[in-house]
Motif scaffolding. Sequence first.
Motif, PDB file in Angstrom:
ATOM      1  N   ILE A 135       0.844  -1.205   0.000  1.00  0.00           N
ATOM      2  CA  ILE A 135       0.000   0.000   0.000  1.00  0.00           C
ATOM      3  C   ILE A 135       0.874   1.247   0.000  1.00  0.00           C
ATOM      4  O   ILE A 135       0.565   2.239  -0.652  1.00  0.00           O
ATOM      5  N   HIS A 146      -8.043  -0.374  -5.693  1.00  0.00           N
ATOM      6  CA  HIS A 146      -7.391  -0.271  -4.391  1.00  0.00           C
ATOM      7  C   HIS A 146      -8.375   0.217  -3.323  1.00  0.00           C
ATOM      8  O   HIS A 146      -8.362  -0.266  -2.186  1.00  0.00           O
ATOM      9  N   LYS A 147      -9.245   1.157  -3.682  1.00  0.00           N
ATOM     10  CA  LYS A 147     -10.250   1.639  -2.731  1.00  0.00           C
ATOM     11  C   LYS A 147     -11.239   0.533  -2.391  1.00  0.00           C
ATOM     12  O   LYS A 147     -11.664   0.387  -1.243  1.00  0.00           O
ATOM     13  N   LEU A 150      -9.764  -1.704   0.128  1.00  0.00           N
ATOM     14  CA  LEU A 150      -9.847  -1.122   1.475  1.00  0.00           C
ATOM     15  C   LEU A 150     -11.215  -1.389   2.098  1.00  0.00           C
ATOM     16  O   LEU A 150     -11.302  -1.860   3.240  1.00  0.00           O
ATOM     17  N   HIS A 151     -12.278  -1.078   1.354  1.00  0.00           N
ATOM     18  CA  HIS A 151     -13.631  -1.153   1.918  1.00  0.00           C
ATOM     19  C   HIS A 151     -14.146  -2.588   2.055  1.00  0.00           C
ATOM     20  O   HIS A 151     -14.841  -2.906   3.021  1.00  0.00           O
ATOM     21  N   LEU A 154     -10.173  -4.992   3.744  1.00  0.00           N
ATOM     22  CA  LEU A 154      -9.463  -4.569   4.960  1.00  0.00           C
ATOM     23  C   LEU A 154     -10.420  -4.215   6.103  1.00  0.00           C
ATOM     24  O   LEU A 154     -10.259  -4.702   7.221  1.00  0.00           O
ATOM     25  N   CYS A 173      -2.227  -0.418   7.813  1.00  0.00           N
ATOM     26  CA  CYS A 173      -2.698  -0.460   6.424  1.00  0.00           C
ATOM     27  C   CYS A 173      -3.791   0.585   6.183  1.00  0.00           C
ATOM     28  O   CYS A 173      -3.782   1.295   5.178  1.00  0.00           O
ATOM     29  N   VAL A 174      -4.735   0.674   7.133  1.00  0.00           N
ATOM     30  CA  VAL A 174      -5.861   1.607   6.985  1.00  0.00           C
ATOM     31  C   VAL A 174      -5.361   3.048   6.992  1.00  0.00           C
ATOM     32  O   VAL A 174      -5.765   3.870   6.158  1.00  0.00           O
ATOM     33  N   PHE A 177      -3.834   4.243   3.734  1.00  0.00           N
ATOM     34  CA  PHE A 177      -4.812   4.666   2.734  1.00  0.00           C
ATOM     35  C   PHE A 177      -5.270   6.104   2.996  1.00  0.00           C
ATOM     36  O   PHE A 177      -5.339   6.925   2.085  1.00  0.00           O
ATOM     37  N   VAL A 188     -14.063   5.535   5.857  1.00  0.00           N
ATOM     38  CA  VAL A 188     -13.329   4.614   6.733  1.00  0.00           C
ATOM     39  C   VAL A 188     -13.848   4.716   8.170  1.00  0.00           C
ATOM     40  O   VAL A 188     -14.099   3.705   8.836  1.00  0.00           O
TER      41      VAL A 188
END
Length: 349
Positions: A135, A146-147, A150-151, A154, A173-174, A177, A188
């Motif tokens: 990341i 990639h987004k 995340l959602h 992750l 990691c979060v 982003f 997030v």
Amino acid sequence: MLNNNLFRALPATKSHDQDNTDPDEEEPTLEPAWPHLQIVYEFLLRYVCANDTDAKIAKKYVDQSFVVRLLELFDSEDPRERDYLKTILHRIYGKFMVHRPFVRKAINNVFYRFVFETEHHNGIAELLEILGSIINGFALPLKDEHKSFLHKALMPLHKPKCVGLYHQQLAYCVTQFVDKEPSLAEPVLGQLLKFWPLTNSQKEVLFLGELEEILEMTQATEFAKIMVPLFKQVAKCLNSSHFQVAERSLFLWNNEYIVSLVAQHRQVILPVVFNALESNARSHWNPAVHGLTSNVKKVFQDMDMNLWRECEAHYQQEEAKQRSLREQRQKQWQQIERKAAQRSAAMQR
């Protein structure tokens, strides 16, 4: 040679059979054949890292099937094996560019299975460490792929009960982003509130720590979108009977940047948290929480004394109203009891 020596069915482990095992209290099961496996892993690592290894030729053998079988071994209980696997997979990701999308997708699938099916896996922390480095190298602006990762992959990792085993790597990691794209802060934080634990105090403390890290990277515009539900949850944490949860939520006001965000929107935030602060100051059992609550009250008073007095007056009005309702309810019950006693006496005659 590598296939025959490395890829094998992993033995069933206790952590897969029991829900309430504590890995900190139990020694991991070490692989009996490790002296032999270590030689094979060292050979593979040196081969992947070697400068004269031609990726175009090697990709015929280090193919997608090889990567999938390598990922399966991350469920090994032996931390030494997982450490080698982490380094090797990271090197493969760096050297074999053609496999990068597939590696990310395969790790996604491991996370999906872990979150939605098994909730048991020994290598989530190691996989997240690899992802933290990946990341960090994402180019800006972030791709939709990639987004979505995340959602969909992750953030749901906050759900399992064993999140404490890998939370440090997950939070890193979060925050990577959010650091790269500040507009991600609002969705997030919304997902973090969605997965907020109801009965697990240890998870709440972890979530509050992650919340602070994200808020440090949140811009004022994004903060304004999420501040009301966010501080409603913080208010619940302030009133928690578990002193560590209450204490950790009060520590948010030790962060200068968060205090500056709160100061900009104090007209909205203070009414949300005022009742919780007053309740703590009057009745919380823990002395440390009392002291921290007094400090937070002073912060708000220094920000805007007039607003504080308005909230205090409203709180007293609501308290008087509730007291009046309780008294009225008590009188009604007394009337019912008197009538019931009179009726009972009349029937006995």
